[in-house]
Design an enzyme around this catalytic site. Sequence first.
Site, PDB file in Angstrom:
ATOM      1  N   LYS A 221       1.076  -1.228   0.065  1.00 51.40           N
ATOM      2  CA  LYS A 221      -0.059  -0.056   0.125  1.00 51.40           C
ATOM      3  C   LYS A 221       0.756   1.657  -0.218  1.00 51.40           C
ATOM      4  O   LYS A 221       2.614   1.166   0.583  1.00 51.40           O
ATOM      5  CB  LYS A 221      -1.479   0.289   0.865  1.00 51.40           C
ATOM      6  N   ARG A 261      -2.925 -10.303   4.160  1.00 53.34           N
ATOM      7  CA  ARG A 261      -2.815 -10.428   3.131  1.00 53.34           C
ATOM      8  C   ARG A 261      -1.679 -10.068   1.936  1.00 53.34           C
ATOM      9  O   ARG A 261      -1.653  -8.981   2.528  1.00 53.34           O
ATOM     10  CB  ARG A 261      -4.373 -10.229   3.066  1.00 53.34           C
TER      11      ARG A 261
HETATM   12  N1  PMM Z   1      -7.113  -4.119   0.116  1.00 51.07           N
HETATM   13  C1  PMM Z   1      -7.421  -5.354  -0.702  1.00 51.07           C
HETATM   14  C2  PMM Z   1      -8.487  -6.058  -1.518  1.00 51.07           C
HETATM   15  N2  PMM Z   1      -8.850  -6.458  -0.631  1.00 51.07           N
HETATM   16  N3  PMM Z   1      -8.953  -7.305   1.326  1.00 51.07           N
HETATM   17  C3  PMM Z   1      -9.362  -6.640   3.005  1.00 51.07           C
HETATM   18  N4  PMM Z   1      -9.723  -8.099   3.609  1.00 51.07           N
HETATM   19  N5  PMM Z   1      -8.310  -5.897   3.670  1.00 51.07           N
HETATM   20  C4  PMM Z   1      -7.688  -5.492   2.425  1.00 51.07           C
HETATM   21  O1  PMM Z   1      -6.557  -4.312   2.829  1.00 51.07           O
HETATM   22  C5  PMM Z   1      -8.308  -5.484   1.235  1.00 51.07           C
HETATM   23  C6  PMM Z   1      -8.767  -6.805   0.563  1.00 51.07           C
HETATM   24  C7  PMM Z   1      -7.032  -3.356  -1.871  1.00 51.07           C
HETATM   25  O2  PMM Z   1      -5.407  -3.891  -2.090  1.00 51.07           O
HETATM   26  P1  PMM Z   1      -4.914  -5.045  -3.103  1.00 51.07           P
HETATM   27  O3  PMM Z   1      -5.567  -3.739  -4.798  1.00 51.07           O
HETATM   28  O4  PMM Z   1      -3.509  -4.541  -3.165  1.00 51.07           O
HETATM   29  O5  PMM Z   1      -5.018  -6.245  -3.302  1.00 51.07           O
END
Ligand code: PMM
Length: 289
Positions: A221, A261
């Site tokens: 992020k 994650r």
């Molecule tokens: N962040 C993203 C997408 N999905 N799901 C959960 N549970 N927590 C998060 O912090 C989260 C998520 C955005 O990040 P990405 O675009 O790199 O997947």
Amino acid sequence: MSTSAAELLAQRDRTLVMGVVNVTPDSFSDGGEWFELAAALAHGREVFEAGADIVDVGGESTRPGAERPSVEEELRRVVPVVADLAERGAVVSIDTMRAQVAAAAVEVGAVIVNDVSGGLADPEMVPWVAGVGAPYIAMHWRGHSTAMQSRAVYTDVVGEVLHELEVRRDELVAGGVNPDRLVLDPGLGFAKNADHNWALMAALPVLHDLGQPILLGASRKTFLGRLGRAASDAPRPAAERDLETTATSVMAAMAGLWCVRVHDVASTVRALAVVEAALLHLPDEDAAP
Ligand code: PMM
């Protein structure tokens, strides 16, 4: 619920690793590199083989300002990837805010629903999750990507995020979601600026007050990409934020969180093995002197 998902939800001996597979043309973290089906399938297998406990498949970018795909487009992106990974034996979570997409993904083998809106984006989501008893990850959320930056306003970010998650948990349980299958997530970067994210990172152990397993999504992020850079400079590119991501994963594991994650699974698995090995050697408080 499959046995493996049940076992994973009950896992407390170590912090689990969820690997990200974004099937989107505009994801901020991997630039849409995995958008084409063949590339998405290959990337999903790579994430699984790198040792992810859970593989999280998503078809909607949540990058600030991103426009939403249609339901049909989201289904087209995620269903074949979920099916392929499930067939290979992966524990798959579906990253979606739509009940219809969650249902289609579960139909082809997904066993966990990861909803960044915590059920607020689609009124059908909570009744559907309650009905099928799916393990459910509910994130702290204040609105869609087009609106969330203007909602990053707090006087006490940790207290307010905790309070809003507590209220959400109670609403979800009142709506029929099984509390034994509910994971909460503070939602780093979602209606939060860098200072808000750092305040939450500094308070990770407090998240246990919610009484639910906690997932943390810090991977790649922007707040990590700004470290060591002048405020006027562009942040480090997303693909160059894995060292910082690993540090956040170690912090999460030291705080005893349920799962992290991440995009780069291999480095996280190795870093968390260090924490696990050290924690195994904690002195036993009950042992006789
Ligand atoms: N962040 C993203 C997408 N999905 N799901 C959960 N549970 N927590 C998060 O912090 C989260 C998520 C955005 O990040 P990405 O675009 O790199 O997947």
